[in-house]
Scaffold this motif. Structure first.
Motif, PDB file in Angstrom:
ATOM      1  N   UNK A   1      89.598  11.774   1.303  1.00  0.00           N
ATOM      2  CA  UNK A   1      89.328  11.859   2.732  1.00  0.00           C
ATOM      3  C   UNK A   1      89.187  10.450   3.284  1.00  0.00           C
ATOM      4  N   UNK A   2      88.961  10.369   4.585  1.00  0.00           N
ATOM      5  CA  UNK A   2      88.878   9.094   5.270  1.00  0.00           C
ATOM      6  C   UNK A   2      87.559   8.980   6.014  1.00  0.00           C
ATOM      7  N   UNK A   3      87.158   7.756   6.229  1.00  0.00           N
ATOM      8  CA  UNK A   3      85.942   7.455   6.968  1.00  0.00           C
ATOM      9  C   UNK A   3      86.297   6.316   7.906  1.00  0.00           C
ATOM     10  N   UNK A   4      85.993   6.492   9.192  1.00  0.00           N
ATOM     11  CA  UNK A   4      86.284   5.433  10.156  1.00  0.00           C
ATOM     12  C   UNK A   4      85.152   4.420  10.185  1.00  0.00           C
ATOM     13  N   UNK A   5      85.529   3.169  10.266  1.00  0.00           N
ATOM     14  CA  UNK A   5      84.597   2.066  10.298  1.00  0.00           C
ATOM     15  C   UNK A   5      84.641   1.447  11.691  1.00  0.00           C
ATOM     16  N   UNK A   6      83.586   1.022  12.292  1.00  0.00           N
ATOM     17  CA  UNK A   6      82.258   0.932  11.714  1.00  0.00           C
ATOM     18  C   UNK A   6      81.572   2.293  11.713  1.00  0.00           C
ATOM     19  N   UNK A   7      80.868   2.577  10.630  1.00  0.00           N
ATOM     20  CA  UNK A   7      80.120   3.816  10.581  1.00  0.00           C
ATOM     21  C   UNK A   7      78.666   3.532  10.929  1.00  0.00           C
ATOM     22  N   UNK A   8      77.954   4.582  11.274  1.00  0.00           N
ATOM     23  CA  UNK A   8      76.545   4.440  11.607  1.00  0.00           C
ATOM     24  C   UNK A   8      75.762   5.571  10.944  1.00  0.00           C
ATOM     25  N   UNK A   9      74.482   5.621  11.212  1.00  0.00           N
ATOM     26  CA  UNK A   9      73.608   6.621  10.599  1.00  0.00           C
ATOM     27  C   UNK A   9      74.099   8.044  10.878  1.00  0.00           C
TER      28      UNK A   9
ATOM     29  N   UNK B   1      86.489   8.293  -0.618  1.00  0.00           N
ATOM     30  CA  UNK B   1      86.674   8.163   0.825  1.00  0.00           C
ATOM     31  C   UNK B   1      87.253   6.786   1.102  1.00  0.00           C
ATOM     32  N   UNK B   2      88.409   6.777   1.759  1.00  0.00           N
ATOM     33  CA  UNK B   2      89.086   5.532   2.115  1.00  0.00           C
ATOM     34  C   UNK B   2      88.607   5.159   3.506  1.00  0.00           C
ATOM     35  N   UNK B   3      87.973   4.010   3.634  1.00  0.00           N
ATOM     36  CA  UNK B   3      87.336   3.606   4.882  1.00  0.00           C
ATOM     37  C   UNK B   3      88.280   2.704   5.676  1.00  0.00           C
ATOM     38  N   UNK B   4      88.722   3.191   6.821  1.00  0.00           N
ATOM     39  CA  UNK B   4      89.687   2.464   7.646  1.00  0.00           C
ATOM     40  C   UNK B   4      89.065   2.058   8.972  1.00  0.00           C
ATOM     41  N   UNK B   5      89.571   0.971   9.550  1.00  0.00           N
ATOM     42  CA  UNK B   5      89.047   0.475  10.820  1.00  0.00           C
ATOM     43  C   UNK B   5      89.611   1.278  11.986  1.00  0.00           C
TER      44      UNK B   5
ATOM     45  N   UNK C   1      75.314  10.473   7.920  1.00  0.00           N
ATOM     46  CA  UNK C   1      74.454  11.639   7.706  1.00  0.00           C
ATOM     47  C   UNK C   1      75.267  12.926   7.837  1.00  0.00           C
ATOM     48  N   UNK C   2      76.099  13.011   8.875  1.00  0.00           N
ATOM     49  CA  UNK C   2      76.932  14.214   9.055  1.00  0.00           C
ATOM     50  C   UNK C   2      77.923  14.383   7.910  1.00  0.00           C
ATOM     51  N   UNK C   3      78.500  13.296   7.463  1.00  0.00           N
ATOM     52  CA  UNK C   3      79.541  13.355   6.441  1.00  0.00           C
ATOM     53  C   UNK C   3      78.988  13.696   5.061  1.00  0.00           C
ATOM     54  N   UNK C   4      77.809  13.175   4.732  1.00  0.00           N
ATOM     55  CA  UNK C   4      77.351  13.249   3.350  1.00  0.00           C
ATOM     56  C   UNK C   4      76.075  14.046   3.082  1.00  0.00           C
TER      57      UNK C   4
ATOM     58  N   UNK D   1      92.519   4.711  12.930  1.00  0.00           N
ATOM     59  CA  UNK D   1      93.268   5.834  12.376  1.00  0.00           C
ATOM     60  C   UNK D   1      94.763   5.504  12.356  1.00  0.00           C
ATOM     61  N   UNK D   2      95.124   4.545  11.513  1.00  0.00           N
ATOM     62  CA  UNK D   2      96.508   4.111  11.360  1.00  0.00           C
ATOM     63  C   UNK D   2      97.167   4.976  10.280  1.00  0.00           C
ATOM     64  N   UNK D   3      98.174   5.737  10.658  1.00  0.00           N
ATOM     65  CA  UNK D   3      98.800   6.695   9.751  1.00  0.00           C
ATOM     66  C   UNK D   3      99.346   6.039   8.491  1.00  0.00           C
ATOM     67  N   UNK D   4      99.971   4.881   8.617  1.00  0.00           N
ATOM     68  CA  UNK D   4     100.547   4.197   7.458  1.00  0.00           C
ATOM     69  C   UNK D   4      99.457   3.826   6.438  1.00  0.00           C
ATOM     70  N   UNK D   5      98.371   3.244   6.926  1.00  0.00           N
ATOM     71  CA  UNK D   5      97.257   2.855   6.055  1.00  0.00           C
ATOM     72  C   UNK D   5      96.623   4.085   5.415  1.00  0.00           C
ATOM     73  N   UNK D   6      96.409   5.112   6.217  1.00  0.00           N
ATOM     74  CA  UNK D   6      95.777   6.323   5.714  1.00  0.00           C
ATOM     75  C   UNK D   6      96.644   7.016   4.662  1.00  0.00           C
TER      76      UNK D   6
END
Length: 120
Positions: free
Chosen positions: A98-106, A77-81, A110-113, A83-88
């Motif tokens: 897949x991608x994960x948006x940061x900052x993440x929380x509980x 999972x690539x964690x991005x700050x 929990x939903x993702x994993x 949703x920048x298409x170039x970075x993703x």
């Protein structure tokens, strides 16, 4: 038990992520740098890796993990700050699943994993 690694330069992000993910059934490893993450992966591959896009060498880390024996089986999972298409797309080309948006929380973690922790 599923093994997960969080590769992020921030101690706070790693500690918070580790606490949340441990509570839902993961054995969580931490890496403060891409080099440390790769060295740990060379010894024993985790099932899942969260790689912070802001980590120096993040793209190379993903590509190097994919090049390891069994490296194709790791969920990355690539964690991005934002949703920048170039970075993703750079993360996707390197081999991120897949991608994960940061900052993440509980709630997000929990939903993702949760289903991935149970699948073990």
């Amino acid at each position: 038990m599923q093994r997960m690694m969080i590769a992020d330069g921030s101690d706070v992000v790693r500690k918070v992520g580790k606490k949340i993910l441990s509570e839902i059934g993961f054995l969580v490893l931490e890496a403060a740098s891409a080099r440390e993450a790769l060295m740990r992966c060379e010894v024993e591959l985790p099932n899942i890796i969260i790689v912070d896009a802001g980590l120096e060498g993040a793209i190379d880390l993903i590509a190097n993990i994919r090049a390891l024996p069994e490296g194709k089986s790791v969920l990355i999972y690539y964690c991005v700050v934002e949703a920048d298409l170039k970075t993703m797309m750079a993360g996707k080309r390197a081999g991120a699943n897949d991608f994960l948006l940061k900052p993440f929380d509980r709630k997000i973690l929990t939903q993702m994993f949760t289903d991935k922790a149970i699948a073990a």
